[in-house]
Design a protein around this motif. Structure first.
Motif, PDB file in Angstrom:
ATOM      1  N   GLU A 156      36.744  41.488  60.137  1.00  0.00           N
ATOM      2  CA  GLU A 156      35.499  41.764  59.419  1.00  0.00           C
ATOM      3  C   GLU A 156      35.642  41.343  57.951  1.00  0.00           C
ATOM      4  O   GLU A 156      36.684  41.562  57.346  1.00  0.00           O
ATOM      5  CB  GLU A 156      35.193  43.261  59.462  1.00  0.00           C
ATOM      6  CG  GLU A 156      34.924  43.808  60.846  1.00  0.00           C
ATOM      7  CD  GLU A 156      33.572  43.360  61.390  1.00  0.00           C
ATOM      8  OE1 GLU A 156      32.674  43.102  60.580  1.00  0.00           O
ATOM      9  OE2 GLU A 156      33.444  43.251  62.624  1.00  0.00           O
ATOM     10  N   SER A 158      34.476  42.732  55.489  1.00  0.00           N
ATOM     11  CA  SER A 158      34.618  43.875  54.576  1.00  0.00           C
ATOM     12  C   SER A 158      36.087  44.221  54.343  1.00  0.00           C
ATOM     13  O   SER A 158      36.400  45.014  53.464  1.00  0.00           O
ATOM     14  CB  SER A 158      33.866  45.084  55.116  1.00  0.00           C
ATOM     15  OG  SER A 158      34.297  45.402  56.414  1.00  0.00           O
ATOM     16  N   SER A 233      27.225  36.712  56.729  1.00  0.00           N
ATOM     17  CA  SER A 233      28.131  37.591  55.995  1.00  0.00           C
ATOM     18  C   SER A 233      27.982  37.439  54.498  1.00  0.00           C
ATOM     19  O   SER A 233      27.662  36.369  53.980  1.00  0.00           O
ATOM     20  CB  SER A 233      29.574  37.324  56.405  1.00  0.00           C
ATOM     21  OG  SER A 233      30.158  36.404  55.518  1.00  0.00           O
ATOM     22  N   LEU A 315      32.355  44.150  46.352  1.00  0.00           N
ATOM     23  CA  LEU A 315      33.485  43.461  46.991  1.00  0.00           C
ATOM     24  C   LEU A 315      34.731  43.776  46.167  1.00  0.00           C
ATOM     25  O   LEU A 315      34.677  43.842  44.944  1.00  0.00           O
ATOM     26  CB  LEU A 315      33.250  41.945  47.010  1.00  0.00           C
ATOM     27  CG  LEU A 315      32.127  41.449  47.910  1.00  0.00           C
ATOM     28  CD1 LEU A 315      32.044  39.936  47.877  1.00  0.00           C
ATOM     29  CD2 LEU A 315      32.333  41.915  49.321  1.00  0.00           C
TER      30      LEU A 315
ATOM     31  N   ASN B  35      29.552  51.910  60.900  1.00  0.00           N
ATOM     32  CA  ASN B  35      29.619  51.253  59.592  1.00  0.00           C
ATOM     33  C   ASN B  35      29.240  52.257  58.530  1.00  0.00           C
ATOM     34  O   ASN B  35      28.116  52.742  58.501  1.00  0.00           O
ATOM     35  CB  ASN B  35      28.649  50.068  59.527  1.00  0.00           C
ATOM     36  CG  ASN B  35      29.173  48.883  60.300  1.00  0.00           C
ATOM     37  OD1 ASN B  35      30.369  48.791  60.561  1.00  0.00           O
ATOM     38  ND2 ASN B  35      28.279  47.992  60.671  1.00  0.00           N
ATOM     39  N   ASN B  77      34.178  51.253  60.163  1.00  0.00           N
ATOM     40  CA  ASN B  77      34.291  50.114  59.246  1.00  0.00           C
ATOM     41  C   ASN B  77      33.785  50.586  57.901  1.00  0.00           C
ATOM     42  O   ASN B  77      32.635  51.013  57.799  1.00  0.00           O
ATOM     43  CB  ASN B  77      33.358  48.973  59.676  1.00  0.00           C
ATOM     44  CG  ASN B  77      33.970  48.109  60.729  1.00  0.00           C
ATOM     45  OD1 ASN B  77      35.185  48.017  60.836  1.00  0.00           O
ATOM     46  ND2 ASN B  77      33.115  47.476  61.511  1.00  0.00           N
ATOM     47  N   THR B  79      32.385  49.912  54.251  1.00  0.00           N
ATOM     48  CA  THR B  79      31.798  48.917  53.362  1.00  0.00           C
ATOM     49  C   THR B  79      31.686  49.569  51.999  1.00  0.00           C
ATOM     50  O   THR B  79      31.137  50.664  51.889  1.00  0.00           O
ATOM     51  CB  THR B  79      30.406  48.518  53.853  1.00  0.00           C
ATOM     52  OG1 THR B  79      30.529  48.022  55.181  1.00  0.00           O
ATOM     53  CG2 THR B  79      29.806  47.438  52.979  1.00  0.00           C
ATOM     54  N   THR B  80      32.245  48.923  50.987  1.00  0.00           N
ATOM     55  CA  THR B  80      32.204  49.543  49.675  1.00  0.00           C
ATOM     56  C   THR B  80      30.932  49.116  48.945  1.00  0.00           C
ATOM     57  O   THR B  80      30.468  47.992  49.087  1.00  0.00           O
ATOM     58  CB  THR B  80      33.417  49.133  48.844  1.00  0.00           C
ATOM     59  OG1 THR B  80      33.555  47.724  48.906  1.00  0.00           O
ATOM     60  CG2 THR B  80      34.671  49.778  49.360  1.00  0.00           C
ATOM     61  N   LYS B  89      22.100  48.304  50.438  1.00  0.00           N
ATOM     62  CA  LYS B  89      23.002  48.074  51.577  1.00  0.00           C
ATOM     63  C   LYS B  89      22.602  48.946  52.757  1.00  0.00           C
ATOM     64  O   LYS B  89      22.636  48.508  53.903  1.00  0.00           O
ATOM     65  CB  LYS B  89      24.447  48.360  51.180  1.00  0.00           C
ATOM     66  CG  LYS B  89      25.039  47.237  50.373  1.00  0.00           C
ATOM     67  CD  LYS B  89      26.547  47.233  50.425  1.00  0.00           C
ATOM     68  CE  LYS B  89      27.035  46.013  49.667  1.00  0.00           C
ATOM     69  NZ  LYS B  89      28.399  45.678  49.904  1.00  0.00           N
ATOM     70  N   GLU B  94      23.480  47.372  56.467  1.00  0.00           N
ATOM     71  CA  GLU B  94      24.919  47.085  56.416  1.00  0.00           C
ATOM     72  C   GLU B  94      25.747  48.305  56.788  1.00  0.00           C
ATOM     73  O   GLU B  94      26.959  48.214  56.927  1.00  0.00           O
ATOM     74  CB  GLU B  94      25.311  46.572  55.029  1.00  0.00           C
ATOM     75  CG  GLU B  94      24.959  45.113  54.838  1.00  0.00           C
ATOM     76  CD  GLU B  94      25.511  44.559  53.549  1.00  0.00           C
ATOM     77  OE1 GLU B  94      26.700  44.790  53.277  1.00  0.00           O
ATOM     78  OE2 GLU B  94      24.762  43.906  52.819  1.00  0.00           O
TER      79      GLU B  94
END
Lengths: 369, 337
Positions: A156, A158, A233, A315, B35, B77, B79-80, B89, B94
């Motif tokens: 992934e 992420s 993505s 990110l 997620n 999962n 996600t930051t 998001k 997401e």
């Protein structure tokens, strides 16, 4: 020292008087030429001693290179606590990429040098064969890093982070934006109104908008416009934005190069009966690109450092990984060590780019030799 | 003509994005992973450990929801997201769950079309001072210089509090938390003010945390809670009841250690039986959860108290408002029947 006397006359073979040459002479002339100068020298040496002693002490002598936590570090010694780096070096390099799959990143980056070598150094042996590899390399790297084909585990996006993310963003941005920038620069100079208008609009729009805005567009806006299910993505979106942004700058740098070519060159090319593409390929671009090297590399270094901006869209580049490390209660408060380490990485890579550009300039510098 | 078609396509896309295609639970089950959108790093709430595993109070809640819906707390999962990108998001799909110390406010709930499913941490703006200052209450801060982040609600709260108490102060405007720490450490300001949980985290980053203290006054309400998208009530109910199950665990004394044992036997307290799947809990099938959902949550993640003590006690955060109602706090959950 014995003073020797000479009779009046010419003595061309005599050595210069003692105390004016060599290390001793240099010190006397530059550091102790007068009383005030000598005083300043002594004071500076003392200050330098304390400064360097402090720096070396903090960086190395009193530093702790491995410990369980910041508190454990402080118990051992009171210098830098590099344990936050050594314990997390994997995270700084690979982000959250699964440990068992990290060899894929290693191979990708090692072969990257092989792929870049024939492009960066024209004199390399077996260049033709290596060039085939370079052409094939993007697909190779994509499959290896993302996985999902040939039995490789799919990873992934992420989980991407750290230096690996910076290098992916930087290299993709740099490699894609150069050709796009050249096309835009040519487009802006074109006689075809549509091509010229489109190029001008693109360049002016991209240069007129802050990069951070483009990154927010990539992270948020595009989601609203694309139908759900198109899982496009964020990494790709960010790379596209970086490419567009730096292509606009590159285009202007190259346009400067194109305009610096004397008019006689074009007229000579026209007189030889060359068509537009021949003229561009053999006359304009080789000269324009050579002139623009410092500007191009400048833009690339800027782009490379701008990759740290992705931290605002969540990110985790090295800076983000560093901040996350500082949020761990074990390492809370070691900001100096973390930021210095990240700064060192950026300095090394940017310095390498700048050295390469100098080397290339000297190599291509045909007219001023 | 082409432009028109393109516009129509874009419009259709936007309309599609707004509608729910399948239930969120089905999506999560089909993917086999939840997620979850979390903070990029906040001490005690979400931070990666040395091995790269996310831990923290907010992360525990993601894990709890995964345990309830998928039976495995590790199937998440992460996600930051930053403060600016978190809502987009979530809205863009997401993640199914936003567990990122988010303050519940009217406009975020209503205007941004989100559902706040409860409060898992009551926070509020506080003041940190060096003990050497000798101040015991925020009302004794007359004439103090205060480090304050510009452009935040904390700035307004501070002005209101000091004006209300007729106290003069000297604001030192700063941009980021890191800058504030440096200024405070250098003694450029006597007081640093931000959310109390942030103050404790900042204090722990100092070399001598015990030289500083957080004053008892809390001048704003910051109820932090997990958020889901509008439009899927089943999913919102699942997430809400996972939070309540963790609190019920604390209330009934069910911990990660004894939950298996309690689930196996017939307890006198029938609420424990219903929560742990011994007795039927009417309506559970509508949530789409298996009877052992709460057992999974408590055995793999722990109850509310365990999570709180594991992640927030190291920051010297006390239970305070975050205790259960019977201990003088604000957490009061509906009965499980």
């Amino acid at each position: 020292m014995s003073e020797k006397t000479y009779k009046p006359g010419n003595y061309p073979d005599l050595p210069p008087p003692p105390g004016t040459v060599g290390v001793y002479g240099w010190i006397r002339q530059n550091l102790f030429s007068s009383i005030s100068n000598s005083l300043l020298t002594i004071i500076s040496v003392v200050l330098l001693y304390y400064l360097i002693d402090g720096i070396i002490g903090w960086f190395f002598l009193d530093a702790v290179f491995d410990a369980e936590s910041k508190i454990a570090c402080r118990k051992i010694d009171d210098g830098a606590c590099w344990a936050v780096i050594t314990r997390r070096v994997g995270q700084f390099v690979y982000g959250f990429y699964p440990e068992a799959e990290r060899w894929r990143i290693d191979i990708t980056f090692l072969t990257m040098f092989l792929a870049f070598a024939p492009l960066l150094y024209p004199d390399i042996p077996k260049r033709k064969w290596l060039l085939y590899f370079s052409a094939f390399y993007p697909f190779f790297a994509f499959v290896l890093i993302m996985g999902g084909y040939f039995g490789l585990q799919k990873i992934e996006y992420s989980l991407f982070g750290g230096f690996m993310l910076t290098i992916i963003l930087g290299v993709c941005g740099i490699v894609c934006s150069l050709p796009l920038g050249i096309l835009l620069a040519l487009g802006r100079q074109s006689n075809l109104t549509v091509v010229r208008t489109l190029s001008v609009c693109f360049i002016e729009f991209m240069r007129g908008v802050p990069l951070i805005t483009l990154l927010f567009v990539a992270s948020s806006m595009l989601n609203y416009f694309l139908p759900p299910g198109t899982n496009f993505s964020i990494l790709v979106r960010v790379i596209i934005m970086f490419t567009f942004f730096s292509a606009a700058y590159i285009a202007e740098v190259i346009r400067g190069g194109i305009q610096a070519i004397p008019k006689g060159q074009y007229e000579a090319a026209d007189a030889l009966g060359m068509n537009y593409w021949q003229k561009t390929r053999f006359i304009t671009l080789p000269q324009a690109l050579k002139i623009s090297i410092p500007g191009i590399v400048n833009t690339f270094i800027g782009l490379y450092k701008d990759t740290t901006l992705v931290v605002v869209i969540g990110l985790l580049d090295p800076l983000g990984i560093g901040r996350a490390a500082l949020a761990d209660t074990k390492w809370n408060g070691l900001s100096t060590e973390t930021y210095l380490f990240v700064a060192l990485f950026f300095f090394v890579s940017c310095f390498a780019m700048s050295r390469y550009s100098l080397w290339l300039e000297n190599k291509l510098n045909t007219d001023k030799k | 003509m082409k432009t028109k078609m393109l516009l129509a396509g874009v419009t259709a896309g936007v309309m599609f994005a707004g509608s729910v295609l399948a239930s969120t639970l089905d999506d999560v089950r089909a993917r086999g992973k939840l997620n979850c959108i979390i903070n990029t790093g906040l001490a005690g709430f979400a931070a990666p450990d040395d091995k790269g595993n996310w831990t923290g109070f907010d992360v525990d809640f993601c894990r709890a929801v995964a345990a309830a819906t998928l039976g495995d707390a590790d199937k998440v999962n992460y996600t930051t997201a930053t403060g600016k990108t978190r809502f987009t998001k979530l809205a863009a799909g997401e993640g199914e769950l936003l567990s990122r110390n988010t303050t519940w406010t009217f406009s975020r709930d209503v205007d941004l079309s989100q559902t706040f499913i409860g409060v898992n941490y009551y926070d509020g703006q506080g003041f940190m001072v060096p003990k050497a200052l000798g101040v015991k209450s925020a009302k004794g801060l007359d004439g103090a210089s205060v480090c304050i982040q510009t452009g935040t609600t904390t700035e307004l709260n501070l002005a209101e509090f000091f004006a209300g108490n007729n106290i003069k102060y000297n604001p030192v405007p700063i941009e980021t938390n890191a800058e504030a720490q440096e200024l405070y450490k250098a003694g450029r300001c006597d007081v640093y003010t931000t959310d109390a949980s942030g103050l404790y985290a900042t204090m722990m980053s100092f070399d001598n945390p015990s030289d500083h203290m957080v004053l008892p006054e809390i001048v704003s309400k910051e109820p932090l809670g997990p958020v889901v998208r509008h439009g899927d009530d089943q999913w919102a109910d699942i997430v809400a009841w996972v939070l309540r199950a963790m609190m019920a665990g604390e209330e009934k004394g069910i911990t990660s250690k004894n939950v298996k044992e309690l689930a196996a036997k017939d307890n006198k307290d029938k609420e424990i039986n219903r929560l742990l799947g011994k007795d039927p809990l009417q309506g559970l099938s509508k949530l789409g959860l298996s009877p052992d959902w709460a057992v999974n949550v408590i055995s793999q993640v722990g109850n509310y108290q365990e999570s709180f003590e594991k992640h927030l006690f190291p920051l010297t955060i006390k239970r305070g408002m975050n205790a259960l109602y019977r201990d003088g706090g604000l957490h009061y959950i509906p009965p499980i029947k």
